[in-house]
Design a protein around this motif. Structure first.
Motif, PDB file in Angstrom:
ATOM      1  N   ILE A 244     -19.831  10.148   2.266  1.00  0.00           N
ATOM      2  CA  ILE A 244     -19.795  10.913   1.014  1.00  0.00           C
ATOM      3  C   ILE A 244     -21.229  11.133   0.548  1.00  0.00           C
ATOM      4  O   ILE A 244     -22.001  10.175   0.436  1.00  0.00           O
ATOM      5  N   ALA A 245     -21.569  12.399   0.309  1.00  0.00           N
ATOM      6  CA  ALA A 245     -22.876  12.752  -0.242  1.00  0.00           C
ATOM      7  C   ALA A 245     -22.709  12.941  -1.746  1.00  0.00           C
ATOM      8  O   ALA A 245     -21.865  13.719  -2.188  1.00  0.00           O
ATOM      9  N   TYR A 246     -23.482  12.205  -2.512  1.00  0.00           N
ATOM     10  CA  TYR A 246     -23.491  12.315  -3.970  1.00  0.00           C
ATOM     11  C   TYR A 246     -24.784  13.036  -4.358  1.00  0.00           C
ATOM     12  O   TYR A 246     -25.869  12.602  -3.978  1.00  0.00           O
ATOM     13  N   PHE A 247     -24.663  14.120  -5.088  1.00  0.00           N
ATOM     14  CA  PHE A 247     -25.820  14.861  -5.577  1.00  0.00           C
ATOM     15  C   PHE A 247     -25.900  14.626  -7.083  1.00  0.00           C
ATOM     16  O   PHE A 247     -25.027  15.061  -7.835  1.00  0.00           O
ATOM     17  N   VAL A 248     -26.939  13.935  -7.500  1.00  0.00           N
ATOM     18  CA  VAL A 248     -27.093  13.549  -8.906  1.00  0.00           C
ATOM     19  C   VAL A 248     -28.253  14.357  -9.512  1.00  0.00           C
ATOM     20  O   VAL A 248     -29.372  14.338  -8.986  1.00  0.00           O
ATOM     21  N   ARG A 249     -27.968  15.050 -10.597  1.00  0.00           N
ATOM     22  CA  ARG A 249     -28.982  15.818 -11.302  1.00  0.00           C
ATOM     23  C   ARG A 249     -29.300  15.112 -12.605  1.00  0.00           C
ATOM     24  O   ARG A 249     -28.390  14.695 -13.329  1.00  0.00           O
TER      25      ARG A 249
ATOM     26  N   ASN B 138     -17.928  26.523  -7.127  1.00  0.00           N
ATOM     27  CA  ASN B 138     -19.204  27.237  -7.131  1.00  0.00           C
ATOM     28  C   ASN B 138     -20.253  26.446  -7.902  1.00  0.00           C
ATOM     29  O   ASN B 138     -20.793  26.912  -8.893  1.00  0.00           O
ATOM     30  N   VAL B 139     -20.525  25.254  -7.423  1.00  0.00           N
ATOM     31  CA  VAL B 139     -21.537  24.403  -8.038  1.00  0.00           C
ATOM     32  C   VAL B 139     -22.754  24.422  -7.129  1.00  0.00           C
ATOM     33  O   VAL B 139     -22.678  24.003  -5.972  1.00  0.00           O
ATOM     34  N   ALA B 140     -23.838  24.943  -7.633  1.00  0.00           N
ATOM     35  CA  ALA B 140     -25.057  25.031  -6.835  1.00  0.00           C
ATOM     36  C   ALA B 140     -25.751  23.679  -6.802  1.00  0.00           C
ATOM     37  O   ALA B 140     -25.964  23.040  -7.833  1.00  0.00           O
ATOM     38  N   ILE B 141     -26.069  23.247  -5.605  1.00  0.00           N
ATOM     39  CA  ILE B 141     -26.830  22.011  -5.442  1.00  0.00           C
ATOM     40  C   ILE B 141     -28.298  22.412  -5.390  1.00  0.00           C
ATOM     41  O   ILE B 141     -28.691  23.272  -4.604  1.00  0.00           O
TER      42      ILE B 141
ATOM     43  N   ALA C 173     -30.127   9.998 -18.724  1.00  0.00           N
ATOM     44  CA  ALA C 173     -30.741  11.247 -18.271  1.00  0.00           C
ATOM     45  C   ALA C 173     -29.894  11.986 -17.234  1.00  0.00           C
ATOM     46  O   ALA C 173     -30.160  13.143 -16.931  1.00  0.00           O
ATOM     47  N   VAL C 174     -28.865  11.357 -16.711  1.00  0.00           N
ATOM     48  CA  VAL C 174     -28.023  12.010 -15.706  1.00  0.00           C
ATOM     49  C   VAL C 174     -27.280  13.174 -16.347  1.00  0.00           C
ATOM     50  O   VAL C 174     -26.621  13.018 -17.369  1.00  0.00           O
ATOM     51  N   GLU C 175     -27.405  14.351 -15.740  1.00  0.00           N
ATOM     52  CA  GLU C 175     -26.776  15.563 -16.280  1.00  0.00           C
ATOM     53  C   GLU C 175     -25.501  15.945 -15.551  1.00  0.00           C
ATOM     54  O   GLU C 175     -24.551  16.393 -16.170  1.00  0.00           O
ATOM     55  N   SER C 176     -25.499  15.806 -14.225  1.00  0.00           N
ATOM     56  CA  SER C 176     -24.320  16.209 -13.471  1.00  0.00           C
ATOM     57  C   SER C 176     -24.212  15.428 -12.170  1.00  0.00           C
ATOM     58  O   SER C 176     -25.182  14.811 -11.707  1.00  0.00           O
TER      59      SER C 176
ATOM     60  N   GLN D   7     -30.960  14.444  -6.737  1.00  0.00           N
ATOM     61  CA  GLN D   7     -31.105  13.199  -5.973  1.00  0.00           C
ATOM     62  C   GLN D   7     -29.911  13.079  -5.038  1.00  0.00           C
ATOM     63  O   GLN D   7     -28.767  13.182  -5.468  1.00  0.00           O
ATOM     64  N   LEU D   8     -30.161  12.862  -3.755  1.00  0.00           N
ATOM     65  CA  LEU D   8     -29.096  12.730  -2.766  1.00  0.00           C
ATOM     66  C   LEU D   8     -28.893  11.256  -2.420  1.00  0.00           C
ATOM     67  O   LEU D   8     -29.844  10.548  -2.081  1.00  0.00           O
ATOM     68  N   ILE D   9     -27.650  10.822  -2.518  1.00  0.00           N
ATOM     69  CA  ILE D   9     -27.264   9.468  -2.119  1.00  0.00           C
ATOM     70  C   ILE D   9     -26.093   9.626  -1.155  1.00  0.00           C
ATOM     71  O   ILE D   9     -25.104  10.277  -1.488  1.00  0.00           O
ATOM     72  N   VAL D  10     -26.217   9.072   0.045  1.00  0.00           N
ATOM     73  CA  VAL D  10     -25.163   9.192   1.048  1.00  0.00           C
ATOM     74  C   VAL D  10     -24.575   7.810   1.311  1.00  0.00           C
ATOM     75  O   VAL D  10     -25.302   6.867   1.593  1.00  0.00           O
TER      76      VAL D  10
END
Length: 120
Positions: free
Chosen positions: A111-116, A66-69, A28-31, A74-77
């Protein structure tokens, strides 16, 4: 403590590899988007001039895409273990103080990982 967002933490190639690995486990992970995040401990509030110097010091690496968060991402730091001081932190803190930022006691980077994903 100040929290400042920075440049992308991973190259496009490394991000694509990590995204492929994530999708193999969670389809299900998109980006995936990454950013360096800086945590700055100060002895007092910084003046406007000190804030500008700090922001200039922490502006490095490739420009942000230009990637909109999205708020739904989901934020993982990932940060160094509590109680440890990374070599990056030691050097960054020294540089900030040499540049006249005496109120800065410590700068650490994570490092902040933003998982969509399409589902939770």
């Amino acid at each position: 403590m100040l929290t400042l967002s920075g440049a992308p933490a991973l190259s496009d190639f490394r991000t694509a590899r990590l995204l492929t690995a994530l999708r193999s486990r969670v389809p299900a992970v998109e980006s995936l988007t990454t950013r360096f995040t800086h945590f700055v401990q100060t002895g007092r509030a910084l003046t406007a001039d000190e804030q500008r110097v700090l922001e200039a010091l922490l502006t490095y690496g490739p420009a942000l895409a230009n990637v909109a968060i999205q708020p739904s991402d989901q934020l993982i730091v990932a940060i160094p273990r509590p109680g440890t001081i990374s070599p990056w932190s030691s050097k960054a803190t020294d540089i900030a103080q040499v540049c006249g930022l005496k109120p800065i006691e410590r700068i650490e980077r994570g490092i902040a990982y933003f998982v969509r994903s399409s589902s939770p």
